[in-house]
Scaffold this active site. Structure first.
Site, PDB file in Angstrom:
ATOM      1  N   HIS A 127       0.859  -1.187   0.000  1.00 23.36           N
ATOM      2  CA  HIS A 127       0.000   0.000   0.000  1.00 23.36           C
ATOM      3  C   HIS A 127       0.903   1.247   0.000  1.00 23.36           C
ATOM      4  O   HIS A 127       1.991   1.215   0.575  1.00 23.36           O
ATOM      5  CB  HIS A 127      -0.834  -0.053   1.280  1.00 23.36           C
ATOM      6  CG  HIS A 127      -1.940   0.946   1.374  1.00 23.36           C
ATOM      7  ND1 HIS A 127      -1.732   2.254   1.736  1.00 23.36           N
ATOM      8  CD2 HIS A 127      -3.265   0.816   1.160  1.00 23.36           C
ATOM      9  CE1 HIS A 127      -2.894   2.885   1.756  1.00 23.36           C
ATOM     10  NE2 HIS A 127      -3.848   2.032   1.405  1.00 23.36           N
ATOM     11  N   ASP A 203       2.561  -4.993   7.938  1.00 18.65           N
ATOM     12  CA  ASP A 203       1.429  -4.092   7.837  1.00 18.65           C
ATOM     13  C   ASP A 203       0.166  -4.932   8.012  1.00 18.65           C
ATOM     14  O   ASP A 203      -0.239  -5.668   7.109  1.00 18.65           O
ATOM     15  CB  ASP A 203       1.477  -3.413   6.465  1.00 18.65           C
ATOM     16  CG  ASP A 203       0.240  -2.574   6.178  1.00 18.65           C
ATOM     17  OD1 ASP A 203      -0.697  -2.580   7.001  1.00 18.65           O
ATOM     18  OD2 ASP A 203       0.218  -1.928   5.116  1.00 18.65           O
ATOM     19  N   GLN A 206      -4.995  -5.172   6.939  1.00 17.23           N
ATOM     20  CA  GLN A 206      -6.041  -6.033   6.393  1.00 17.23           C
ATOM     21  C   GLN A 206      -6.160  -7.355   7.135  1.00 17.23           C
ATOM     22  O   GLN A 206      -7.008  -8.170   6.801  1.00 17.23           O
ATOM     23  CB  GLN A 206      -5.791  -6.293   4.898  1.00 17.23           C
ATOM     24  CG  GLN A 206      -5.899  -5.055   4.042  1.00 17.23           C
ATOM     25  CD  GLN A 206      -7.266  -4.395   4.132  1.00 17.23           C
ATOM     26  OE1 GLN A 206      -8.255  -4.997   4.552  1.00 17.23           O
ATOM     27  NE2 GLN A 206      -7.335  -3.138   3.743  1.00 17.23           N
ATOM     28  N   LYS A 229     -10.437  -0.060  10.620  1.00 16.29           N
ATOM     29  CA  LYS A 229     -10.662  -1.291   9.844  1.00 16.29           C
ATOM     30  C   LYS A 229     -10.989  -2.472  10.747  1.00 16.29           C
ATOM     31  O   LYS A 229     -11.198  -3.583  10.281  1.00 16.29           O
ATOM     32  CB  LYS A 229      -9.429  -1.616   8.993  1.00 16.29           C
ATOM     33  CG  LYS A 229      -9.152  -0.560   7.926  1.00 16.29           C
ATOM     34  CD  LYS A 229      -8.140  -1.035   6.928  1.00 16.29           C
ATOM     35  CE  LYS A 229      -7.400   0.091   6.254  1.00 16.29           C
ATOM     36  NZ  LYS A 229      -7.909   0.425   4.927  1.00 16.29           N
ATOM     37  N   CYS A 367      -4.640   2.344  -3.713  1.00 20.19           N
ATOM     38  CA  CYS A 367      -3.382   2.854  -3.158  1.00 20.19           C
ATOM     39  C   CYS A 367      -2.232   1.884  -3.398  1.00 20.19           C
ATOM     40  O   CYS A 367      -1.339   1.752  -2.559  1.00 20.19           O
ATOM     41  CB  CYS A 367      -3.514   3.162  -1.667  1.00 20.19           C
ATOM     42  SG  CYS A 367      -4.691   4.450  -1.316  1.00 20.19           S
TER      43      CYS A 367
HETATM   44  C1  LIG Z   1      -2.601  -2.825   3.440  1.00 22.93           C
HETATM   45  C2  LIG Z   1      -2.870  -1.440   3.948  1.00 22.93           C
HETATM   46  N1  LIG Z   1      -1.888  -0.742   4.502  1.00 22.93           N
HETATM   47  C3  LIG Z   1      -2.070   0.506   4.989  1.00 22.93           C
HETATM   48  C4  LIG Z   1      -3.293   1.116   4.912  1.00 22.93           C
HETATM   49  C5  LIG Z   1      -3.432   2.497   5.446  1.00 22.93           C
HETATM   50  O1  LIG Z   1      -4.301   2.556   6.526  1.00 22.93           O
HETATM   51  P1  LIG Z   1      -4.726   3.954   7.121  1.00 22.93           P
HETATM   52  O2  LIG Z   1      -5.166   4.790   5.989  1.00 22.93           O
HETATM   53  O3  LIG Z   1      -5.828   3.613   8.071  1.00 22.93           O
HETATM   54  O4  LIG Z   1      -3.544   4.516   7.827  1.00 22.93           O
HETATM   55  C6  LIG Z   1      -4.351   0.432   4.333  1.00 22.93           C
HETATM   56  C7  LIG Z   1      -5.666   1.072   4.219  1.00 22.93           C
HETATM   57  O5  LIG Z   1      -6.225   1.247   3.164  1.00 22.93           O
HETATM   58  C8  LIG Z   1      -4.137  -0.878   3.831  1.00 22.93           C
HETATM   59  O6  LIG Z   1      -5.116  -1.569   3.255  1.00 22.93           O
END
Ligand SMILES: Cc1ncc(COP(=O)(O)O)c(C=O)c1O
Lengths: 410, 144
Positions: A127, A203, A206, A229, A367
């Site tokens: 991401h 990370d 998910q 999430k 993203c």
């Molecule tokens: C795999 C992953 N990493 C990081 C993020 C970023 O999360 P946040 O926007 O809540 O900081 C997301 C959210 O879309 C994600 O799906």
């Protein structure tokens, strides 16, 4: 098919937003939990109650409300600690989001352990939140970033990953569960890192709401996720870090709450976890996250996992029967997420069409622009499941997908 | 079929989305710009040839995107060819008003106009950016 046997049927009543009608007539089918999960009534009520009856700033005063707030804030930390099985509360840092957690690690890990020319390994399916904080280091300090390949089935190519490691590799930052493929990382990756003395950040954005997380078993040095999430409020994120690392790394931001002693010419820092929590933290949000964790624990993370697995398998099978749809990734390693494209129809069209049918799916690059490039597409559609989704909703979705194709391709 | 979708995806939109006109690069051009919608990754590149009298003699686009953004770019190039720049800038304003749902004070676009077909976008606020991407790119090309 034995429908919805794992999760009680009335679970949907816990989520008031699910009774919303889209365009005044259509039942909402919410298939965008990967972007953000909906909130159960208890979380909404507890936030309300917190502001009504207990709210004040934390760790700053001795009056009753300050104590009540602080107790709840610290209680939330304990809940997170046991939720991910961290050894100590000191290893749980509250941030505003997973994104902030990753930025924190990138900056402070660099400061303590890296210098120009050192190497970081990411994967092509990260991401943007797990790319850009590291790009900052490349731009500012000249560190080298290497990208692990992704296999056809949507997993990190473990051999390629291992081949990227050199004596200069200091950290790998990888998604625990891909937000495009729904694939879970191969456990071998952590052991490879461990063997080569490379730190690893997972990370968990998910995974945290879908899999049982045990940071000790995962052998990771850092683990991050976002409250929104995991059925909690937005504005709260978690950083887990091994205590010795968090102790050695310097603080991230300066401000109130993170200090030991301040004079006009120097400062000493607070002990963990306060050291990394400068300024007034997201207090009610942390409490809300704690309540969301209670909520998930009451249902049972294993039950949530099994329920979503059943939905994912069923949806995968049904979509596979449609010869005009391409699914990205593999059937086997897949949790709660399916990304797909309809031949010759842009994901925007699919998403707008489904929206009018009451179905919320995500369209776009998620993203993950480097991954989109790797897949040779501009965007995909994605459905993702939460505890509240049902087999019937998958059927509604499949019918809508067929209608969508007929609408655009005559 | 849902009325809103019929409004959004009129025949002419699907037609231009599938078979865009003026697709490519102008052989000689003196203005150009790239447009990008970071939310979804849609891209458009625009080239123009504007003569000494400020008339748009040639205009072409390339890129990739959804039916709405491609159709909008295609219709735009058809409309802008032969127009004076000052008039084209008024069209920009009218078009952005139209897709945001304010169609009362349009001076350059009327109901019989092909651009009018994009009016259905107003009921899909997240799609306004798709429809205006080419037009914003045009605006940027003039800044050169
Ligand atoms: C795999 C992953 N990493 C990081 C993020 C970023 O999360 P946040 O926007 O809540 O900081 C997301 C959210 O879309 C994600 O799906």
């Amino acid at each position: 098919m034995n429908k919805d046997k794992i999760i009680r049927k009335d679970i949907r009543n816990d989520f008031p937003i699910l009774s919303k009608k889209i365009l005044k007539t259509k039942d909402l089918v919410y298939f965008d939990t990967a972007a953000s999960a909906q909130k159960p009534q208890v979380v909404i009520d507890e936030l309300n109650q917190f502001y009504k009856s207990h709210y004040s700033n934390v760790s700053r005063g001795v009056h009753t409300l300050s104590v009540e707030s602080t107790l709840r804030y610290e209680d939330a930390r304990k809940k997170v600690q046991s939720f991910i099985n961290a050894k100590s509360e000191n290893e749980i840092i509250f941030t505003k989001s997973a994104t902030e957690s990753i930025n924190l690690v990138a900056q402070t890990f660099y400061d303590k352990y890296m210098s120009t020319g050192d190497e970081i390994i990411l994967s092509l399916m990260e991401h943007h939140s797990n790319l850009i904080p590291w790009y900052f280091l490349r731009d500012k300090y000249g560190v080298v970033i290497k990208f692990a390949n992704i296999t056809e089935s949507g997993e990190i190519d473990v051999n390629h990953f291992e081949s990227l490691i050199t004596p200069k590799t200091k950290i790998a930052a990888l998604t625990h569960l891909s937000n495009v493929y729904g694939s879970k990382i191969d456990e071998k990756v952590s052991s490879i890192c461990k063997r080569n003395n490379v730190a690893i950040l997972l990370d968990g954005c998910q995974s945290a709401a879908h899999l049982k997380i045990d940071v000790q078993k995962l052998e990771c040095d850092f683990f991050v996720f976002s409250g929104h999430k995991t059925y909690g409020p937005s504005g709260i994120g978690v950083l887990y870090g091994k205590e010795n690392l968090l102790n050695e790394m310097p603080p991230y931001q300066g401000g109130g709450g993170m200090i030991g002693e301040v004079t006009t010419d120097k400062v000493s820092y607070a002990e963990l976890p306060a050291k990394y929590e400068a300024g007034t933290p997201p207090i009610a949000e942390a409490h809300g996250l704690g309540i969301a964790i209670d909520y998930m624990n009451n249902i049972g993370i294993e039950n949530i996992f099994n329920h979503e697995e059943e939905l994912t398998k069923y949806a995968y099978e049904k979509i596979s029967e449609l010869d005009f749809v391409k699914i990205y990734g593999d059937a086997n390693n897949r949790n709660s997420i399916i990304s797909f494209n309809i031949e010759n129809i842009h994901s925007h069209e699919v998403s707008s069409f489904l929206d009018v049918e009451g179905i919320a799916v995500r369209a776009g690059h998620h993203c993950c622009q480097p991954l989109m490039k790797h897949l040779g597409v501009n965007s995909t559609s994605r459905l993702s499941f939460g505890v509240y989704n049902t087999i019937e909703e998958v059927d509604i979705f499949i019918n809508a997908l067929i209608k969508c194709k007929e609408f655009f391709i005559k | 079929m849902n009325e809103l979708l019929k409004e959004l995806y009129q025949e002419i939109i699907l037609d231009h989305g599938n078979e865009p006109r003026n697709f490519g690069v102008c052989e000689t051009h003196n203005k150009s710009a790239h447009g990008h919608n970071p939310l979804c990754g849609d891209k458009v590149s625009l080239t123009l040839f504007v003569d000494d009298d400020d008339i748009i003699k040639d205009i072409k686009f390339s890129g990739e995107g959804c039916a709405i953004s491609v159709a909008s770019a295609s219709l735009m190039t058809e409309k802008l060819k032969g127009k004076k720049l000052s008039y084209a800038e008024n069209m920009f304003k009218d078009f952005t008003d139209l897709v945001k749902g304010s169609e009362d004070s349009l001076s350059t676009i009327d109901e019989d106009d092909s651009l009018y077909a994009l009016k259905g976008v107003k009921d899909f606020p997240m799609r306004v950016k798709c429809a205006t991407l080419a037009w914003h790119t045009f605006k940027n090309a003039l800044k050169e």
